[in-house]
Design a protein around this motif. Structure first.
Motif, mmCIF file in Angstrom:
data_model
loop_
_atom_site.group_PDB
_atom_site.id
_atom_site.type_symbol
_atom_site.label_atom_id
_atom_site.label_comp_id
_atom_site.label_asym_id
_atom_site.label_seq_id
_atom_site.Cartn_x
_atom_site.Cartn_y
_atom_site.Cartn_z
ATOM 1 N N ALA A 143 0.869 -1.206 -0.067
ATOM 2 C CA ALA A 143 -0.240 -0.275 0.241
ATOM 3 C C ALA A 143 1.072 0.886 -0.147
ATOM 4 O O ALA A 143 1.724 1.077 0.751
ATOM 5 C CB ALA A 143 -0.881 -0.114 0.972
ATOM 6 N N THR A 144 0.072 2.091 -0.781
ATOM 7 C CA THR A 144 0.955 3.343 -0.756
ATOM 8 C C THR A 144 0.428 4.656 0.481
ATOM 9 O O THR A 144 -0.754 4.605 0.186
ATOM 10 C CB THR A 144 1.218 3.919 -2.349
ATOM 11 O OG1 THR A 144 2.112 3.033 -2.653
ATOM 12 C CG2 THR A 144 1.802 5.339 -2.429
ATOM 13 N N TRP A 145 0.973 5.223 0.989
ATOM 14 C CA TRP A 145 0.272 6.141 2.003
ATOM 15 C C TRP A 145 0.732 7.689 2.227
ATOM 16 O O TRP A 145 2.608 6.381 2.222
ATOM 17 C CB TRP A 145 -0.110 5.759 2.863
ATOM 18 C CG TRP A 145 0.705 5.045 4.050
ATOM 19 C CD1 TRP A 145 0.529 3.487 3.225
ATOM 20 C CD2 TRP A 145 1.211 4.919 4.712
ATOM 21 N NE1 TRP A 145 1.677 3.087 3.807
ATOM 22 C CE2 TRP A 145 2.159 3.241 5.879
ATOM 23 C CE3 TRP A 145 1.491 5.781 6.083
ATOM 24 C CZ2 TRP A 145 2.562 3.900 6.582
ATOM 25 C CZ3 TRP A 145 2.576 6.135 7.035
ATOM 26 C CH2 TRP A 145 2.988 4.456 6.974
ATOM 27 N N ASN A 146 0.809 8.459 2.538
ATOM 28 C CA ASN A 146 1.380 9.648 3.412
ATOM 29 C C ASN A 146 1.244 9.367 4.578
ATOM 30 O O ASN A 146 0.666 9.713 5.359
ATOM 31 C CB ASN A 146 1.111 11.037 2.439
ATOM 32 C CG ASN A 146 0.799 11.243 0.855
ATOM 33 O OD1 ASN A 146 1.671 10.545 0.282
ATOM 34 N ND2 ASN A 146 -0.088 11.610 1.075
ATOM 35 N N LYS A 147 2.744 9.867 5.163
ATOM 36 C CA LYS A 147 3.029 10.165 6.382
ATOM 37 C C LYS A 147 3.308 11.813 6.792
ATOM 38 O O LYS A 147 4.316 11.456 5.667
ATOM 39 C CB LYS A 147 3.735 8.850 6.839
ATOM 40 C CG LYS A 147 4.106 8.566 8.055
ATOM 41 C CD LYS A 147 5.078 7.602 8.743
ATOM 42 C CE LYS A 147 5.191 6.793 9.877
ATOM 43 N NZ LYS A 147 6.308 5.889 9.840
#
Length: 138
Positions: A106-110
């Protein structure tokens, strides 16, 4: 903010492969390899039966490939006896094989903190008992 991608995960899944009983060729594996290496672009496979692309899409998805309309359908490929037509009108059987399926991460902003924030009080002076302000010197 930084875009973070989790590593892919793998899990085993059972899949049915079609095998030619006369020559032992794994037609399903040959279909997958023919899609991967582009063999399908050089072979004309036609059909007078109208099949859905669902089965082709499902098989290709297991091997992390996607179906597009330029590819022959899996059922048409089987009816034609493979890429070289060597298994046309031959007896076939099925065999269950285990396939290691990759699920992309999964790709997500952190929110990434390079340095923790802090408050700092620096004393630059004080008020003397006489009422006068004095500066502190280092």
């Amino acid at each position: 903010m930084e875009t973070v991608t989790d590593p892919p995960t793998y899990h085993d899944e059972k899949c049915e492969h079609v095998i030619c009983q006369d020559c032992g060729k794994d037609l399903t594996q040959a279909y997958i390899e023919g899609i991967k290496d582009g063999t399908y672009k050089n072979v004309k496979i036609t059909s007078d039966v109208s099949y859905s692309q669902n089965k082709s899409s499902g098989i290709l998805k297991m091997y992390n490939l996607s179906y597009d309309s330029s590819m022959p359908l899996y059922e048409d490929y089987l009816n034609n006896g493979g890429w070289d037509r060597s298994c046309k009108n031959k007896n076939v059987t099925t065999k269950i094989v285990t396939v290691s399926v990759c699920s992309p991460g999964a790709t997500w902003n952190k929110w990434i903190v390079d340095k923790k924030a802090y408050d700092e009080q620096v004393i630059v002076g004080y008020k003397c008992s006489c009422g006068e302000w004095k500066l502190v010197t280092n």
